[in-house]
Motif scaffolding. Structure first.
Motif, short mmCIF file in Angstrom:
data_model
loop_
_atom_site.label_atom_id
_atom_site.label_comp_id
_atom_site.label_asym_id
_atom_site.label_seq_id
_atom_site.Cartn_x
_atom_site.Cartn_y
_atom_site.Cartn_z
N LEU A 293 -47.34 2.36 35.10
CA LEU A 293 -48.12 3.28 33.90
C LEU A 293 -47.69 2.85 32.56
CD1 LEU A 293 -48.38 6.95 35.60
CD2 LEU A 293 -50.23 5.08 35.45
N LEU A 294 -46.60 2.54 32.57
CA LEU A 294 -45.89 2.12 31.06
C LEU A 294 -46.63 0.79 30.75
CD1 LEU A 294 -42.10 2.91 31.36
CD2 LEU A 294 -43.79 4.08 30.01
N LEU A 295 -46.92 -0.23 31.55
CA LEU A 295 -47.30 -1.66 31.10
C LEU A 295 -48.87 -1.33 31.21
CD1 LEU A 295 -44.98 -3.46 33.79
CD2 LEU A 295 -44.87 -3.28 31.35
N LEU B 252 -35.17 1.38 35.22
CA LEU B 252 -35.35 2.51 34.56
C LEU B 252 -35.16 3.65 35.30
CD1 LEU B 252 -38.82 2.15 32.75
CD2 LEU B 252 -36.48 2.12 31.67
N GLY B 253 -34.96 3.69 36.63
CA GLY B 253 -34.39 4.78 37.37
C GLY B 253 -35.76 5.52 37.72
N CYS B 254 -36.81 4.85 37.94
CA CYS B 254 -37.97 5.76 38.11
C CYS B 254 -38.89 4.84 39.23
CB CYS B 254 -39.24 5.68 36.81
SG CYS B 254 -39.76 4.27 36.29
N THR B 255 -40.03 5.45 39.47
CA THR B 255 -40.81 4.84 40.80
C THR B 255 -41.45 3.56 40.15
OG1 THR B 255 -43.09 6.06 40.30
CG2 THR B 255 -41.22 7.09 41.87
N ALA B 256 -42.00 2.81 40.93
CA ALA B 256 -42.85 1.55 40.56
C ALA B 256 -44.27 1.95 39.91
CB ALA B 256 -42.91 0.52 41.69
N TYR B 257 -44.66 2.96 40.53
CA TYR B 257 -45.97 3.67 39.96
C TYR B 257 -45.91 4.02 38.36
CZ TYR B 257 -49.52 6.81 39.23
OH TYR B 257 -50.91 7.50 38.52
N ASP B 258 -44.40 4.78 38.31
CA ASP B 258 -44.30 5.38 36.90
C ASP B 258 -43.98 4.10 35.98
OD1 ASP B 258 -44.65 8.03 37.41
OD2 ASP B 258 -42.57 8.09 38.02
N ALA B 259 -43.41 2.83 36.45
CA ALA B 259 -43.19 1.66 35.65
C ALA B 259 -44.38 1.04 35.30
CB ALA B 259 -42.28 0.95 36.31
N ILE C 288 -44.32 -0.28 25.14
CA ILE C 288 -42.89 0.46 24.94
C ILE C 288 -42.60 0.98 26.36
CG2 ILE C 288 -41.75 2.42 23.84
CD1 ILE C 288 -43.56 1.96 21.60
N VAL C 289 -41.22 0.33 26.77
CA VAL C 289 -40.82 0.80 28.11
C VAL C 289 -39.48 1.70 28.11
CG1 VAL C 289 -41.71 -1.08 29.25
CG2 VAL C 289 -39.69 -1.38 28.35
#
Length: 92
Positions: A54-56, A45-52, A63-64
């Motif tokens: 949060l999606l999970l 996604l081109g984001c941080t692991a923290y942000d990813a 929804i990712v």
């Protein structure tokens, strides 16, 4: 403020309303640890692991990605499935 184009209009809260069809990618079942997938998903996604993460965090299905780009959605779907997870994509 970013001017809205004819293809997308921003709304309060950072969400986006799209005038054209939107493709949604969701992870339905993980085949490993959330932390492991968060790191891989962040790269996709081109984001941080923290942000990813949060999606999970809310649970599955998660929804990712929402995008007006069909190819982008299908590419992400293939990557997620390639890691062994159950994932789906649909258009709205």
């Amino acid at each position: 403020m970013i001017p809205a184009s004819s293809r997308e209009r921003r709304r309060c809260g950072g969400g986006t309303w799209y005038a054209d069809p939107v493709f949604v990618v969701a992870i339905a079942e993980l085949r490993g640890a959330v932390e492991t997938e968060a790191a891989a998903l962040a790269a996709d996604l081109g984001c941080t692991a923290y942000d990813a993460r949060l999606l999970l965090a809310p649970g599955l299905p998660a929804i990712v990605r929402t995008t007006p780009d069909r190819e982008q959605a299908l590419e992400l779907l293939a990557r997620v499935r390639g890691r062994g997870h159950e994932a789906v994509a649909c258009d709205t």
